[in-house]
Design an enzyme around this catalytic site. Structure first.
Site, PDB file in Angstrom:
ATOM      1  N   ASP A 360       9.139  -5.920  -7.975  1.00 20.40           N
ATOM      2  CA  ASP A 360       7.883  -5.446  -7.401  1.00 20.40           C
ATOM      3  C   ASP A 360       6.714  -5.906  -8.265  1.00 20.40           C
ATOM      4  O   ASP A 360       6.613  -5.530  -9.442  1.00 20.40           O
ATOM      5  CB  ASP A 360       7.904  -3.922  -7.308  1.00 20.40           C
ATOM      6  CG  ASP A 360       6.786  -3.366  -6.446  1.00 20.40           C
ATOM      7  OD1 ASP A 360       5.648  -3.846  -6.572  1.00 20.40           O
ATOM      8  OD2 ASP A 360       7.042  -2.450  -5.644  1.00 20.40           O
ATOM      9  N   HIS A 390       6.936  -5.622  -3.069  1.00 22.29           N
ATOM     10  CA  HIS A 390       6.312  -4.314  -2.844  1.00 22.29           C
ATOM     11  C   HIS A 390       6.223  -4.072  -1.344  1.00 22.29           C
ATOM     12  O   HIS A 390       5.504  -4.774  -0.620  1.00 22.29           O
ATOM     13  CB  HIS A 390       4.915  -4.273  -3.468  1.00 22.29           C
ATOM     14  CG  HIS A 390       4.257  -2.935  -3.390  1.00 22.29           C
ATOM     15  ND1 HIS A 390       4.565  -1.899  -4.248  1.00 22.29           N
ATOM     16  CD2 HIS A 390       3.308  -2.437  -2.542  1.00 22.29           C
ATOM     17  CE1 HIS A 390       3.838  -0.848  -3.945  1.00 22.29           C
ATOM     18  NE2 HIS A 390       3.068  -1.152  -2.905  1.00 22.29           N
TER      19      HIS A 390
END
Length: 500
Positions: A360, A390
């Site tokens: 992420d 993400h």
């Protein structure tokens, strides 16, 4: 797929890190998507490409139709609830209402949901925008028979701002009133919630502050911000920092004339980091210089002193509804004492699934995740993948939108996290239904979660209280008479005693 209780696992498959309770084992048995990663490989699986695609690009942005409810809050503010009611057909201006829920339920797709459709509450990013990622989840949920409603914080997504007050990162008061309203409108429907990215701040805070009194049955958080202060203080890649700041500044600039008597708008708009922007908005330590330099031209301006209700744009008569948040935080640390998402994690009384990716690019490194929380608290489950970006988690070889035989746009199951979340909700509902039937059959036998029930009975009819500072750093205490061996066996009865 197995349940992992440690952090040294290196398997390429998704890892479920949690306490080995009966619910966790049931999820592994019933949720086939947990063992079916098939996440996209490079280049489509590049974390930055997935993230930007999920947040900015998508073909679903203008295909959903919503009807809006405006909810007047206790302090005079307004939030909006957008109910998904239809979709546009084949790129035309015609709209098709969703009327197929009964047929879907008759086919058994919803299991225990067949009697009354559940309500899925979607909580967007903290700046309130609707991303293609959230639009896709809305499509998938409605196709599976959920009633979908999207929560819009005050001042965002066209919701009018009637008070010179914005929502703090972890302030769940507005969400709590929205949940109460939804429950009053649909008292027989199961209520579920899922947050996207930074929207987890108010969802996790709400679950902790309300405890067993919440009307939610289960919750999920996709790419959640679990440690708020760390997230604001960690350097973010410029492209994401600029995008987030632009959204926040756009909202502030729209209402700049209303906020000029409360905060230094020019200073906030010149901030180059999310931390400085948040601190300027909500911390009195960052506002002292602006207050002392303001000319005292009226009694109203002179009332804007540290600790005054007018400082937050709140009348004294409504200050009791805000508690400590009627006042600006003294400094950055005290701001997080009352806004850290997991500050009341040991009070959460419903299952919470958090889906995170190691690559992420927006969140802090995976090594900073509070793993002890998931290893010791039976209500928290962490599903960890090695890739996904993400709010990405794109599946290999799937397109977001396909053309149906009738010319209507349909959403293909192209996002792994969406499939997991919806399957998780069905499994939790089925599991809790089985537990309730077992309790009724046994005449109310004692269970593993009687500790929560006993604790809440002692505070029955007590008014809502503001919690203490961050408590997630210590392990959840065991109930008297409960051995660690029993906890490992997972002999849980997932019951709650409603205190309000």
């Amino acid at each position: 797929m197995n349940i992992f209780t440690g952090s040294d696992q290196t398997s390429v498959e998704p890892r479920l890190i949690c306490k080995p309770t009966a619910l966790a084992k049931y999820l592994l048995q019933q949720c086939s998507s947990l063992a079916r990663p098939r996440l996209a490989s490079w280049p489509r699986g590049d974390p930055h490409l997935q993230t930007l695609s999920s947040l900015l690009c998508g073909q679903l942005r203008h295909t959903l139709e919503f009807t809006r409810d405006h909810l007047l809050l206790r302090d005079g503010g307004i939030v909006a609830l957008d109910w998904a009611v239809g979709t546009r057909q084949g790129g035309t201006s015609k709209w098709k209402r969703w009327e197929g829920r009964k047929e879907q339920q008759s086919e058994g797709k919803l299991g225990c949901f067949s009697s009354t459709p559940p309500i899925l509450l979607l909580i967007p990013q903290s700046w309130g925008g609707t991303t293609p990622h959230l639009q896709m989840l809305c499509h998938q949920a409605t196709r599976q028979g959920f009633y979908v409603v999207m929560f819009r914080p005050r001042g965002t997504a066209g919701c009018p701002l009637t008070k010179a007050r914005l929502t703090e990162f972890g302030d769940p008061a507005d969400l709590e009133q929205a949940v109460q309203y939804i429950h009053s409108r649909h008292p027989s429907s199961m209520l579920l919630a899922v947050s996207e990215g930074s929207g987890s701040g108010i969802l996790l805070s709400y679950l902790g502050e309300c405890g067993s009194s919440t009307y939610l049955t289960a919750a999920a958080a996709i790419s959640p911000v679990l440690l708020g202060q760390l997230w604001f203080e960690t350097a973010m890649p410029p492209i994401y920092r600029s995008g987030a700041l632009f959204q926040r500044k756009l909202l502030l600039d729209r209402y700049s004339s209303s906020f000029k008597a409360v905060i230094d708008v020019d200073r906030a708009l010149s901030c180059s980091t999310l931390k400085d922007f948040e601190e300027t908005l909500f911390c009195s330590s960052a506002q002292i210089q602006q207050r002392t330099s303001m000319p005292r031209v009226s009694s109203l301006n002179s009332a804007l002193r540290p600790g005054s209700h007018a400082q937050q744009g709140v009348a004294a008569s409504a200050a009791w509804t805000l508690g400590e948040r009627a006042y600006a935080a003294k400094n950055w640390d005290s701001y997080w004492d009352r806004n850290e998402p997991l500050r009341d994690a040991d009070e959460v009384a419903v299952p919470v699934l958090c889906i995170c990716s190691r690559d992420d690019p927006i969140l802090p490194p995976a090594s900073t995740l509070p793993l002890p929380l998931f290893q010791n608290n039976p209500y928290f489950l962490l599903l960890m993948t090695d890739k996904g970006g993400h709010c990405g988690f794109t599946l290999e070889g799937h397109d977001k939108v396909k053309e149906g035989s009738s010319g209507n746009e349909e959403v293909e199951e192209s996002n792994w996290s969406h499939a997991v979340v919806l399957e998780y909700f069905r499994a939790v509902a089925d599991f809790l239904g089985r537990e309730a039937r077992d309790v009724a059959h046994c005449g109310g036998a004692q269970g593993e979660f009687s500790q929560s029930e006993h604790k809440n009975r002692s505070s029955n009819r007590a008014p809502p209280r503001r919690r203490r500072t961050n408590t997630m750093k210590r392990p959840r205490p065991q109930a008297p008479g409960q051995s660690s061996g029993n906890a490992e066996e997972g002999n849980f009865m997932w019951r709650r005693s409603y205190t309000r």
